[in-house]
Design a protein around this motif. Structure first.
Motif, mmCIF file in Angstrom:
data_model
loop_
_atom_site.group_PDB
_atom_site.id
_atom_site.type_symbol
_atom_site.label_atom_id
_atom_site.label_comp_id
_atom_site.label_asym_id
_atom_site.label_seq_id
_atom_site.Cartn_x
_atom_site.Cartn_y
_atom_site.Cartn_z
ATOM 1 N N LEU A 200 1.003 3.274 33.285
ATOM 2 C CA LEU A 200 -0.354 3.201 33.813
ATOM 3 C C LEU A 200 -0.759 4.539 34.428
ATOM 4 O O LEU A 200 -1.845 5.064 34.159
ATOM 5 C CB LEU A 200 -0.443 2.085 34.859
ATOM 6 C CG LEU A 200 -1.762 1.917 35.606
ATOM 7 C CD1 LEU A 200 -2.841 1.423 34.653
ATOM 8 C CD2 LEU A 200 -1.590 0.950 36.768
ATOM 9 N N VAL A 201 0.108 5.095 35.263
ATOM 10 C CA VAL A 201 -0.182 6.360 35.923
ATOM 11 C C VAL A 201 -0.338 7.485 34.912
ATOM 12 O O VAL A 201 -1.203 8.360 35.047
ATOM 13 C CB VAL A 201 0.911 6.691 36.959
ATOM 14 C CG1 VAL A 201 0.685 8.067 37.570
ATOM 15 C CG2 VAL A 201 0.937 5.630 38.054
ATOM 16 N N HIS A 202 0.457 7.453 33.882
ATOM 17 C CA HIS A 202 0.421 8.519 32.868
ATOM 18 C C HIS A 202 -0.713 8.327 31.867
ATOM 19 O O HIS A 202 -0.883 9.155 30.979
ATOM 20 C CB HIS A 202 1.758 8.582 32.130
ATOM 21 C CG HIS A 202 2.877 9.094 32.983
ATOM 22 N ND1 HIS A 202 4.198 9.110 32.572
ATOM 23 C CD2 HIS A 202 2.874 9.624 34.233
ATOM 24 C CE1 HIS A 202 4.956 9.620 33.537
ATOM 25 N NE2 HIS A 202 4.174 9.931 34.545
ATOM 26 N N GLY A 203 -1.463 7.237 32.010
ATOM 27 C CA GLY A 203 -2.585 7.014 31.109
ATOM 28 C C GLY A 203 -2.201 6.432 29.767
ATOM 29 O O GLY A 203 -3.032 6.379 28.855
ATOM 30 N N GLU A 204 -0.970 5.974 29.622
ATOM 31 C CA GLU A 204 -0.528 5.410 28.343
ATOM 32 C C GLU A 204 -1.044 3.981 28.152
ATOM 33 O O GLU A 204 -1.230 3.518 27.034
ATOM 34 C CB GLU A 204 1.003 5.436 28.273
ATOM 35 C CG GLU A 204 1.572 6.853 28.318
ATOM 36 C CD GLU A 204 3.069 6.861 28.577
ATOM 37 O OE1 GLU A 204 3.671 5.778 28.585
ATOM 38 O OE2 GLU A 204 3.636 7.952 28.790
#
Length: 284
Positions: A200-204
């Motif tokens: 989620l944090v990495h935008g995946e």
């Protein structure tokens, strides 16, 4: 507005325009219930739940279950944006700025929509009797200490929506970059949860625990507390009287300068309290 076109006068190495870092338009418009309007005041109609009636004998009189109607009312507000570009600047620039100006204006107008939505989600709604309706304390997950965003807060928001029988579809969680960082620091979550949070944090991915996550740096912050939002789409309404209008014209009254003009007429409201949860998180 101060004239800044001279900063773009042509130089040998300059052949393009770079927009400086900014939120590019509205992040929240598609996450709320939108309704087209043709009047200054717009109603979001509500219908309360009912209870079934037991049929204990044959040929009993048909019941008349009273339906409870009420509404939330908004009054449209108007926003606009404009800038001018003098024709004689064209010979001094290597770029035509009308396109970038239009893009920048559209982004600014989109951010204004988000500000309306955020203010409406946490502020007073207006009912059909013109009375203010505040977001109840029971719909707020308050942070009185120094904890940031935690898995427990997200789970609590999910539990609150579930307990109120709010639909599982179209649930959203709005938070800032700091809260996403907080989630990576949670050590007590399971490895599978951690993998999801990391993605989620990495935008995946952009979903977790039934929420679609939206990052916004426009959420209110006071006394080192960021006020995040967990809500279901029908919980916040956006009335649209006039959608985004863009005009690019020559202005004879300004020496035939080009003008980029934009405007819209909208307003937002909280439609139902149980569909909206304010989630506090410490942010130093």
């Amino acid at each position: 507005m101060a004239y800044t076109g001279d900063k773009w006068y042509a130089q040998a190495y300059q052949d393009a325009v770079m927009q400086l870092a900014q939120q590019k338009g509205s992040a929240l418009r598609n996450a709320v219930w939108t309704k087209e309007a043709n009047s200054e005041k717009v109603n979001f109609e509500r219908l309360a739940g009912t209870a079934a009636v037991a049929k204990t004998t044959r040929a009993v009189a048909t019941p008349n279950v009273e339906m409870v109607h009420d509404r939330r009312v908004v009054t449209l507000v108007d926003y606009h944006w404009a800038t001018q570009h003098d024709w004689f600047d064209d010979v001094r620039m290597l770029v035509d700025p009308k396109g970038p100006y239009t893009e920048a204006g559209g982004w600014a107008m989109g951010r204004a929509i988000d500000d309306l939505i955020i203010a409406a989600a946490r502020g007073n709604a207006v009912d059909g009797a013109a009375a203010n309706v505040a977001l109840p304390a029971g719909q707020k997950i308050v942070e009185s200490g120094t904890a940031g965003m935690t898995l427990a807060k997200i789970l609590q928001a999910k539990r609150m929506l579930d307990a109120a029988e709010v639909e599982v579809e179209d649930r959203f969680f709005v938070l800032s970059a700091r809260q996403l960082e907080d989630l990576l620091g949670v050590t007590q979550i399971t490895s599978s949860d951690y993998a999801s949070v990391k993605a989620l944090v990495h935008g995946e991915i952009n979903t977790f625990l039934g929420f679609t996550f939206i990052r916004s740096e426009r959420l209110a912050i006071a006394s080192s507390k960021r006020f995040c939002m967990a809500f279901q789409k029908k919980g916040i309404g956006l009335a649209i009287g006039k959608d985004m209008m863009t005009k690019i014209d020559e202005r004879p009254d300004l020496s035939y300068a080009w003008q980029v003009y934009m405007g819209w007429s909208m307003q937002a409201t909280r439609v139902e309290e149980v569909r909206m949860i304010e989630v506090g998180a410490h942010e130093a």
